[in-house]
Design an enzyme around this catalytic site. Sequence first.
Site, PDB file in Angstrom:
ATOM      1  N   ASN A   1       0.853  -1.201   0.000  1.00  0.00           N
ATOM      2  CA  ASN A   1       0.000   0.000   0.000  1.00  0.00           C
ATOM      3  C   ASN A   1       0.882   1.242   0.000  1.00  0.00           C
ATOM      4  O   ASN A   1       2.106   1.146  -0.046  1.00  0.00           O
ATOM      5  CB  ASN A   1      -0.942  -0.035   1.214  1.00  0.00           C
ATOM      6  CG  ASN A   1      -0.168  -0.086   2.516  1.00  0.00           C
ATOM      7  OD1 ASN A   1       0.547   0.843   2.852  1.00  0.00           O
ATOM      8  ND2 ASN A   1      -0.275  -1.208   3.222  1.00  0.00           N
TER       9      ASN A   1
ATOM     10  N   LYS B   1       8.448 -17.559 -10.637  1.00  0.00           N
ATOM     11  CA  LYS B   1       7.797 -16.347 -11.145  1.00  0.00           C
ATOM     12  C   LYS B   1       6.542 -16.733 -11.944  1.00  0.00           C
ATOM     13  O   LYS B   1       6.615 -17.617 -12.807  1.00  0.00           O
ATOM     14  CB  LYS B   1       8.777 -15.588 -12.037  1.00  0.00           C
ATOM     15  CG  LYS B   1       8.246 -14.298 -12.579  1.00  0.00           C
ATOM     16  CD  LYS B   1       9.361 -13.505 -13.254  1.00  0.00           C
ATOM     17  CE  LYS B   1       8.781 -12.333 -14.002  1.00  0.00           C
ATOM     18  NZ  LYS B   1       8.667 -12.530 -15.413  1.00  0.00           N
TER      19      LYS B   1
ATOM     20  N   PHE C   1      -4.074   3.062  15.116  1.00  0.00           N
ATOM     21  CA  PHE C   1      -4.493   4.097  14.173  1.00  0.00           C
ATOM     22  C   PHE C   1      -5.732   3.586  13.453  1.00  0.00           C
ATOM     23  O   PHE C   1      -5.996   2.387  13.429  1.00  0.00           O
ATOM     24  CB  PHE C   1      -3.373   4.395  13.172  1.00  0.00           C
ATOM     25  CG  PHE C   1      -2.466   5.519  13.624  1.00  0.00           C
ATOM     26  CD1 PHE C   1      -1.761   5.421  14.813  1.00  0.00           C
ATOM     27  CD2 PHE C   1      -2.336   6.668  12.868  1.00  0.00           C
ATOM     28  CE1 PHE C   1      -0.942   6.447  15.235  1.00  0.00           C
ATOM     29  CE2 PHE C   1      -1.515   7.709  13.286  1.00  0.00           C
ATOM     30  CZ  PHE C   1      -0.819   7.603  14.470  1.00  0.00           C
TER      31      PHE C   1
ATOM     32  N   LYS D   1     -13.084   0.309  16.325  1.00  0.00           N
ATOM     33  CA  LYS D   1     -11.745  -0.308  16.421  1.00  0.00           C
ATOM     34  C   LYS D   1     -11.230  -0.245  17.863  1.00  0.00           C
ATOM     35  O   LYS D   1     -10.576  -1.175  18.344  1.00  0.00           O
ATOM     36  CB  LYS D   1     -10.763   0.395  15.473  1.00  0.00           C
ATOM     37  CG  LYS D   1     -10.971  -0.050  14.034  1.00  0.00           C
ATOM     38  CD  LYS D   1     -10.111   0.656  13.007  1.00  0.00           C
ATOM     39  CE  LYS D   1     -10.539   0.164  11.622  1.00  0.00           C
ATOM     40  NZ  LYS D   1     -10.118   0.947  10.512  1.00  0.00           N
TER      41      LYS D   1
END
Length: 400
Positions: free
Chosen positions: A211, A290, A324, A338
Amino acid sequence: MNLSSPPKLLLGVTGGIAAYKAAELARMFVKAGWQVQVVMTAHAAEFVTPLTFQALTGRETRGALFDSAHEAAMGHIELARWPDAIVIAPASANTLAKLAQGRADDLLSTLCLATDKPLFVAPAMNRLMWANAATQENMATLRRRGITQLGPGSGAQACGEVGEGRMWEPEQVFDAVCAALDSARDLDGVHAVVTAGPTREPLDPVRFITNRSSGKQGYAVAAALVARGAKVTLISGPTNLPTPQGVLRIDVESAEQMLGMSLAVAAEAQLFIGTAAVADYRASTIAPEKLKKSGETMTVTFSKNPDILATVRDAQPRLFMVGFAAETENLADNARAKLARKKLDLVAANWVGEGKAFDTDDNALQLFWDGGGTEIPRAAKAIVAERLVAVIAERYRLRP
Ligand code: PMT
């Protein structure tokens, strides 16, 4: 913050009639047991002589940038590293402008550029110079970078005018600097673990899912914890950032590695702060070779990653845990959910998406805890981190 013993102050004195107040300020610090090194600009020496400060501090007053005798002993880089704090009092409009621009054309501005020590400025100037948009913008830039502004006060000015721009009285400057450095020591002896950056979840030997987290917010939190005296272990996903001074950094890649390290280090810690953007899922199988290009579409099956915060919480019920929350909608509701679900002591929620929070230099946070909360307005991530850590330190101390 751990001060040297005895503590060391570098007092910068710049040009202005208030330079005489700097002599009293130097005397106060010396009386309080500090080693004080004065650095004057050429303009300051027009108002007070270097000899005055030398007599008060017992150290030769420094002024010249190119001075071979001094450079051979304590050069400007050593001088920048030497103190526990730098106070510029009075700070002229010209010096504020130079600091904001990052100029290095005399000894004081050069060492301010070369230091990572806390920097305080006590502006002093004519009221119109202070009110001028250029000065206000320079001061705002300095505040954004974490420099502490002390004053100015208002009243009668040496030029005969009345208004804002008088340097704070020496006692005010002395008290504010001591209070700032003192409060900074409230995490002495506390071991804090911070997770930061993204995780990488491999698909094959050369590809992974990740990300946009840069690690900037987490690294700033680690630095702010060190500044308050904490011992800090930073468990970091891949980033391009240098390790903050005084921080022990452990590099990991995947969520499972981050969890393993977190469990190991948390056993010895009192605080845990999860700023990392941990992948919620990983590829169910990692191809040993791969992956080859074949059909028009490709399907990858993902498996849920363990939740690091929830797992650490279960293993260490006494740990003070901060999570967070990165939200694109219903920020407050999601953050509170949360807080409860992961049994956290505090949640710091930020809006993400549309260029917010991920890989930016600034951020804004809404903090939630059981029965309360507060906001940290948008600012540089370093400032946001300092404010967040101040709240964490306070809530940690209040904990039964
Ligand atoms: O790194 P920067 O570019 O500076 O950006 C900072 C940031 C946006 C990444 C940071 O401010 C932030 O919001 N971090 C949390 C990102 C996130 O993954 O949020 P979340 O709402 O999905 O997760 C909630 C909490 O659970 C987080 O503390 C996360 O670390 C934790 N978590 C998530 C998943 C998981 N498997 N285990 C976890 O512990």
